[in-house]
Design a protein around this motif. Sequence first.
Motif, PDB file in Angstrom:
ATOM      1  N   PHE A 120       0.828  -1.205   0.000  1.00  0.00           N
ATOM      2  CA  PHE A 120       0.000   0.000   0.000  1.00  0.00           C
ATOM      3  C   PHE A 120       0.863   1.256   0.000  1.00  0.00           C
ATOM      4  O   PHE A 120       1.838   1.360   0.742  1.00  0.00           O
ATOM      5  CB  PHE A 120      -0.898  -0.007   1.242  1.00  0.00           C
ATOM      6  CG  PHE A 120      -1.878   1.124   1.315  1.00  0.00           C
ATOM      7  CD1 PHE A 120      -2.734   1.406   0.266  1.00  0.00           C
ATOM      8  CD2 PHE A 120      -1.955   1.923   2.454  1.00  0.00           C
ATOM      9  CE1 PHE A 120      -3.650   2.448   0.338  1.00  0.00           C
ATOM     10  CE2 PHE A 120      -2.868   2.965   2.553  1.00  0.00           C
ATOM     11  CZ  PHE A 120      -3.720   3.220   1.490  1.00  0.00           C
ATOM     12  N   ILE A 121       0.502   2.218  -0.838  1.00  0.00           N
ATOM     13  CA  ILE A 121       1.102   3.552  -0.814  1.00  0.00           C
ATOM     14  C   ILE A 121       0.149   4.452  -0.027  1.00  0.00           C
ATOM     15  O   ILE A 121      -0.958   4.752  -0.468  1.00  0.00           O
ATOM     16  CB  ILE A 121       1.321   4.106  -2.232  1.00  0.00           C
ATOM     17  CG1 ILE A 121       2.185   3.152  -3.058  1.00  0.00           C
ATOM     18  CG2 ILE A 121       1.950   5.498  -2.146  1.00  0.00           C
ATOM     19  CD1 ILE A 121       3.573   2.914  -2.495  1.00  0.00           C
ATOM     20  N   ASP A 122       0.581   4.870   1.139  1.00  0.00           N
ATOM     21  CA  ASP A 122      -0.287   5.607   2.065  1.00  0.00           C
ATOM     22  C   ASP A 122      -0.228   7.118   1.811  1.00  0.00           C
ATOM     23  O   ASP A 122       0.706   7.621   1.168  1.00  0.00           O
ATOM     24  CB  ASP A 122       0.144   5.297   3.504  1.00  0.00           C
ATOM     25  CG  ASP A 122      -0.950   5.595   4.517  1.00  0.00           C
ATOM     26  OD1 ASP A 122      -2.063   5.979   4.113  1.00  0.00           O
ATOM     27  OD2 ASP A 122      -0.671   5.461   5.726  1.00  0.00           O
ATOM     28  N   HIS A 123      -1.216   7.827   2.342  1.00  0.00           N
ATOM     29  CA  HIS A 123      -1.281   9.292   2.276  1.00  0.00           C
ATOM     30  C   HIS A 123      -2.154   9.758   3.438  1.00  0.00           C
ATOM     31  O   HIS A 123      -2.699   8.920   4.176  1.00  0.00           O
ATOM     32  CB  HIS A 123      -1.822   9.755   0.915  1.00  0.00           C
ATOM     33  CG  HIS A 123      -3.136   9.161   0.518  1.00  0.00           C
ATOM     34  ND1 HIS A 123      -4.358   9.700   0.889  1.00  0.00           N
ATOM     35  CD2 HIS A 123      -3.434   8.044  -0.215  1.00  0.00           C
ATOM     36  CE1 HIS A 123      -5.334   8.971   0.382  1.00  0.00           C
ATOM     37  NE2 HIS A 123      -4.805   7.951  -0.288  1.00  0.00           N
ATOM     38  N   GLY A 160      -5.290   8.073   3.481  1.00  0.00           N
ATOM     39  CA  GLY A 160      -5.183   6.733   2.913  1.00  0.00           C
ATOM     40  C   GLY A 160      -5.883   5.663   3.714  1.00  0.00           C
ATOM     41  O   GLY A 160      -6.632   4.847   3.162  1.00  0.00           O
ATOM     42  N   ALA A 184      -8.984   3.625   2.271  1.00  0.00           N
ATOM     43  CA  ALA A 184      -8.777   2.193   2.058  1.00  0.00           C
ATOM     44  C   ALA A 184      -9.781   1.368   2.848  1.00  0.00           C
ATOM     45  O   ALA A 184     -10.306   0.361   2.356  1.00  0.00           O
ATOM     46  CB  ALA A 184      -7.355   1.807   2.441  1.00  0.00           C
ATOM     47  N   CYS A 192       2.975  -1.543   4.102  1.00  0.00           N
ATOM     48  CA  CYS A 192       3.045  -0.172   3.608  1.00  0.00           C
ATOM     49  C   CYS A 192       4.355   0.009   2.857  1.00  0.00           C
ATOM     50  O   CYS A 192       5.437  -0.170   3.420  1.00  0.00           O
ATOM     51  CB  CYS A 192       2.948   0.820   4.766  1.00  0.00           C
ATOM     52  SG  CYS A 192       3.027   2.546   4.239  1.00  0.00           S
ATOM     53  N   PHE A 200       4.749   6.524   1.618  1.00  0.00           N
ATOM     54  CA  PHE A 200       3.799   7.542   2.063  1.00  0.00           C
ATOM     55  C   PHE A 200       4.154   8.873   1.417  1.00  0.00           C
ATOM     56  O   PHE A 200       5.329   9.207   1.270  1.00  0.00           O
ATOM     57  CB  PHE A 200       3.848   7.696   3.592  1.00  0.00           C
ATOM     58  CG  PHE A 200       2.964   8.804   4.135  1.00  0.00           C
ATOM     59  CD1 PHE A 200       1.679   8.518   4.577  1.00  0.00           C
ATOM     60  CD2 PHE A 200       3.419  10.109   4.201  1.00  0.00           C
ATOM     61  CE1 PHE A 200       0.866   9.528   5.058  1.00  0.00           C
ATOM     62  CE2 PHE A 200       2.618  11.135   4.686  1.00  0.00           C
ATOM     63  CZ  PHE A 200       1.330  10.835   5.122  1.00  0.00           C
ATOM     64  N   ILE A 242       1.342  11.323  -4.887  1.00  0.00           N
ATOM     65  CA  ILE A 242       0.951  10.035  -4.308  1.00  0.00           C
ATOM     66  C   ILE A 242       1.000   8.911  -5.339  1.00  0.00           C
ATOM     67  O   ILE A 242       1.366   7.773  -5.027  1.00  0.00           O
ATOM     68  CB  ILE A 242      -0.462  10.136  -3.682  1.00  0.00           C
ATOM     69  CG1 ILE A 242      -0.436  11.108  -2.486  1.00  0.00           C
ATOM     70  CG2 ILE A 242      -0.974   8.772  -3.242  1.00  0.00           C
ATOM     71  CD1 ILE A 242      -1.803  11.482  -1.967  1.00  0.00           C
ATOM     72  N   VAL A 302       3.155   4.452  -7.359  1.00  0.00           N
ATOM     73  CA  VAL A 302       2.265   3.481  -8.001  1.00  0.00           C
ATOM     74  C   VAL A 302       2.678   3.315  -9.460  1.00  0.00           C
ATOM     75  O   VAL A 302       2.785   2.194  -9.975  1.00  0.00           O
ATOM     76  CB  VAL A 302       0.787   3.931  -7.891  1.00  0.00           C
ATOM     77  CG1 VAL A 302      -0.118   2.949  -8.639  1.00  0.00           C
ATOM     78  CG2 VAL A 302       0.368   4.051  -6.433  1.00  0.00           C
ATOM     79  N   THR A 320      -2.757   2.242  -4.314  1.00  0.00           N
ATOM     80  CA  THR A 320      -3.327   3.203  -3.383  1.00  0.00           C
ATOM     81  C   THR A 320      -4.804   3.378  -3.672  1.00  0.00           C
ATOM     82  O   THR A 320      -5.329   2.859  -4.669  1.00  0.00           O
ATOM     83  CB  THR A 320      -2.588   4.557  -3.443  1.00  0.00           C
ATOM     84  OG1 THR A 320      -2.915   5.330  -2.276  1.00  0.00           O
ATOM     85  CG2 THR A 320      -2.979   5.356  -4.690  1.00  0.00           C
TER      86      THR A 320
END
Length: 301
Positions: free
Chosen positions: A185-188, A191, A195, A214, A217, A224, A228, A235
């Motif tokens: 997962f690419i967090d923000h 996020g 999610a 993760c 971020f 973001i 990806v 994400t």
Amino acid sequence: MNIAPAWLKTFCTVCDSGSFTRAADALGLTQAAVSQHIAHIEHVVGPVFLRRGRKIEIMPSGRALLQYARDVDAASHRLAHAISPDRSHAGTIRIATPGSSGLRIYDALLSLQVRHPDISVHHRFAPTDDIIDAVIGNRVELGIITHMPDDARLRVRKIGIEPLELIVPATVEIKSYKDLCDLGFIDHPDGASMATRLLGQVFREFSGVKQIPCRGFSNQITLILEPVARGLGFTILPRFARKAFRAQDQIAVHDHAPRVFDTLYAISRAEWPLSALSETVLDEIHRVIADQDKTSVNSAL
């Protein structure tokens, strides 16, 4: 009551922020200046705060003063609204929005400024909680948020929906929930919340974002999707943000059912009416979101 307006503004900011330090940051003052303003007030009305270390609690005299300050502020806005000429296409508007929908809204408001050069738009991108605080603290007149707030000080108007999308690298095929977990997962800043709302409805195996590795971020909405695009993870973002990304050929939207949507709300202070300019801006935002709604609903059918 002999209390200077600047002292009263400082007092209200301390109440809203819950901290002398945060109030000083918000007002652009030193902490010593904030303490001095509060000391002046307490000389007039008595103690207004109970201090417990770094925590403060508003005392009964402070609550009475806070209500007085809000009554004065509301009366001032009502007077200005009643006596000002129609300035629906002139003046300054301060607005705060999420980064996602804000990308589309900002573009529309720039176009509005081009058509009406006497308008000046001050636009901030912020998370929902910060937007609510900014509206309550009168730092912005309009806010756009993604959940219904529970605060009597706010006027709330539903303005549309914002589709959430599961975005993966263009080179990766997702056949199962395990594929997602393997990808990572690419967090923000929003996020985990996004999610949870999307994955929780689409995958029965989902048991929480913390169970997914993760891989990165970013708090910059335009960045973001960069990891990806490079195959580093997936994400969850609103469609507004995905469509603004520079390299559409390097990402893909994973097709899933059911579709998941956030509701967008416009908020402002409830104690006084919106200015004519704010109504103009809100109409423009509503038009933009409504156009997006039609596209979103049609694509979901």
